[in-house]
Design a protein around this motif. Structure first.
Motif, short mmCIF file in Angstrom:
data_model
loop_
_atom_site.label_atom_id
_atom_site.label_comp_id
_atom_site.label_asym_id
_atom_site.label_seq_id
_atom_site.Cartn_x
_atom_site.Cartn_y
_atom_site.Cartn_z
N GLY A 267 0.82 -1.21 0.00
CA GLY A 267 0.00 0.00 0.00
C GLY A 267 0.85 1.25 0.00
O GLY A 267 0.52 2.25 -0.66
N LEU A 268 1.95 1.20 0.73
CA LEU A 268 2.86 2.34 0.74
C LEU A 268 3.49 2.53 -0.63
O LEU A 268 3.64 3.67 -1.10
CB LEU A 268 3.94 2.14 1.80
N TYR A 269 3.86 1.42 -1.28
CA TYR A 269 4.40 1.51 -2.64
C TYR A 269 3.39 2.16 -3.58
O TYR A 269 3.73 3.05 -4.38
CB TYR A 269 4.77 0.12 -3.17
N ASP A 270 2.13 1.72 -3.49
CA ASP A 270 1.09 2.29 -4.35
C ASP A 270 0.98 3.80 -4.15
O ASP A 270 1.02 4.57 -5.12
CB ASP A 270 -0.26 1.65 -4.02
N SER A 271 0.82 4.21 -2.90
CA SER A 271 0.58 5.62 -2.64
C SER A 271 1.78 6.48 -2.99
O SER A 271 1.63 7.58 -3.55
CB SER A 271 0.17 5.83 -1.17
N LEU A 272 2.99 6.02 -2.68
CA LEU A 272 4.18 6.82 -2.97
C LEU A 272 4.44 6.88 -4.48
O LEU A 272 4.95 7.89 -4.98
CB LEU A 272 5.39 6.26 -2.24
N SER A 273 4.09 5.82 -5.20
CA SER A 273 4.21 5.86 -6.66
C SER A 273 3.29 6.92 -7.24
O SER A 273 3.69 7.70 -8.13
CB SER A 273 3.87 4.49 -7.27
N ILE A 274 2.06 6.97 -6.74
CA ILE A 274 1.09 7.95 -7.24
C ILE A 274 1.50 9.36 -6.85
O ILE A 274 1.41 10.29 -7.68
CB ILE A 274 -0.31 7.63 -6.68
N ILE A 275 1.98 9.54 -5.64
CA ILE A 275 2.25 10.89 -5.12
C ILE A 275 3.56 11.46 -5.64
O ILE A 275 3.65 12.67 -5.90
CB ILE A 275 2.25 10.86 -3.58
N PHE A 276 4.55 10.62 -5.84
CA PHE A 276 5.87 11.14 -6.21
C PHE A 276 6.33 10.73 -7.62
O PHE A 276 6.81 11.58 -8.39
CB PHE A 276 6.93 10.70 -5.18
N ILE A 277 6.20 9.44 -7.95
CA ILE A 277 6.77 8.98 -9.21
C ILE A 277 5.93 9.42 -10.40
O ILE A 277 6.47 9.86 -11.43
CB ILE A 277 6.96 7.45 -9.20
N PHE A 278 4.61 9.33 -10.29
CA PHE A 278 3.77 9.73 -11.42
C PHE A 278 3.93 11.21 -11.77
O PHE A 278 4.03 11.55 -12.96
CB PHE A 278 2.31 9.38 -11.15
N PRO A 279 3.95 12.12 -10.80
CA PRO A 279 4.22 13.52 -11.18
C PRO A 279 5.59 13.70 -11.82
O PRO A 279 5.73 14.51 -12.75
CB PRO A 279 4.15 14.26 -9.83
N LEU A 280 6.59 12.94 -11.37
CA LEU A 280 7.91 13.01 -11.99
C LEU A 280 7.84 12.55 -13.45
O LEU A 280 8.44 13.18 -14.34
CB LEU A 280 8.90 12.14 -11.21
N ILE A 281 7.10 11.49 -13.70
CA ILE A 281 6.97 10.98 -15.07
C ILE A 281 6.30 12.03 -15.96
O ILE A 281 6.74 12.27 -17.09
CB ILE A 281 6.16 9.67 -15.08
#
Length: 373
Positions: A267-281
């Protein structure tokens, strides 16, 4: 002179291409999901996060397209434009879903052959409005708000995001929007780390629990994308399409985190991917240019089919799932059919785009937007 039209802006072709990359990953995710026994052993494990990526892209693009146009654009104009963009393929997705449903008869969907045609048509007609249906109107037994075409649930939330933006959020200052985005991030993290399944999967049923998931998945990425567009100026990044595409694929294909003992970790991976990695992409994608005619054609093709493939592929997946389960097929035995499903999904999407979606949107635009002063 005409009114009701807005001068078009240069768009971000790489973001179009990324939408297509994510849509193709969704198709692959759903194919492999048929063979998984649980969330833990699903191949392309985080493919479901493509929905959250789509929401973030939508927020970014809507802010870019409309934020500075409200002085000359009415609410009515905005909603007409969004309906013209989204609704034709919603209708087509429901029609495709009804056709496939009518010919399905599988032990995976008990009682499906007993559904009267009038009820199927009623569900299809209501589905064409994208209004969610309660579990009592579910035809398949999966609890979907749109049981003829499951992924339409995210279009319902897409419309919710558009409505909230047009009525309220467009007027928020950067400070107020930042507060909303921060609180939405907390809401998302809490959902993800406390989820009984250790992920953000869900949002497709008209129940309190599923609506909680749906809104948590919508609010941060949609308004986070809007905030990103308002506060960040794209840079100049070489090979941006390559790097951002690889990041999308890596995030969506990443193996399950934490296992059954530490569900919160995934769940932490999911949320951190959405919050940090997706905006970076999205930032990387917005910071690049497409060089070469081949790269331009790839980005355009991916962008063109991204929405049609997302909203029409799942009826084929229902059929594939029924065939696999009814015949107890492993992936090793069924991969040629799986490949056919993948190719057929692309072919159907392209046919719908060229023979239906583009002509219908052109006709609607001429009728509803090009008005003489």
């Amino acid at each position: 002179m005409t009114t009701g039209t807005l001068q078009s802006k240069p768009h971000y072709p790489i973001l179009d291409g990324l939408r297509g990359v994510a849509a193709l990953m969704v198709v692959a995710f759903h194919i492999f999901e048929t063979h998984a026994t649980s969330h833990l052993d699903q191949f392309i494990n985080h493919g479901y996060l493509a929905v959250d990526f789509f929401f973030l892209l939508s927020g970014f693009v809507i802010g870019y397209a409309y934020d500075d146009r409200w002085g000359t654009m009415t609410l009515k104009d905005f909603f007409k434009r969004r309906l013209i963009r989204l609704q034709p393929m919603v209708v087509m997705g429901m029609i495709v879903g009804a056709v496939f449903f009518y010919f399905q008869d599988s032990v995976v969907f008990p009682g499906i052959s007993e559904v009267p045609v009038w009820k199927m048509l009623l569900v299809m007609i209501i589905g064409c409005t994208v209004l969610p249906l309660p579990p009592s109107m579910d035809l398949r037994g999966w609890g979907e708000m749109h049981s003829l075409n499951g992924p339409a649930w995210s279009l319902f939330f897409e419309y919710v995001g558009n409505i909230l933006y047009a009525l309220f959020v467009k007027n928020f200052s950067k400070t107020v929007l930042s507060i909303v985005v921060f609180l939405s991030a907390c809401f998302l993290i809490h959902l993800a780390v406390t989820s009984p399944n250790g992920d953000v999967i869900g949002g497709w049923s008209l129940t309190g629990e599923q609506l909680h998931i749906g809104f948590a998945r919508l609010l941060f990425p949609f308004f986070g994308g809007l905030l990103l567009q308002r506060i960040v100026k794209p840079g100049n990044i070489s090979n941006a399409f390559l790097w951002s595409s690889l990041l999308v694929i890596a995030v969506l294909a990443f193996p399950r985190v934490g296992g059954s003992e530490n569900l919160w970790a995934n769940g932490l991976y999911d949320s951190l991917s959405i919050i940090f990695i997706f905006p970076l992409i999205v930032y990387i994608g917005a910071s690049g240019t497409v060089e070469g005619s081949m790269a331009q054609r790839v980005c355009k093709f991916f962008g063109d089919i991204s929405y049609p493939i997302y909203i029409t592929h799942y009826p084929i997946i229902y059929t594939y799932t029924a065939w696999v389960k009814d015949n107890d097929k492993s992936f090793a035995e069924s991969w040629p059919v799986a490949l056919l499903v993948f190719v057929s999904s692309i072919t159907l999407a392209y046919a719908c785009l060229k023979l239906y979606d583009e002509p219908v949107r052109k006709w609607l635009s001429a009728k509803l937007l090009l008005k003489k002063a």
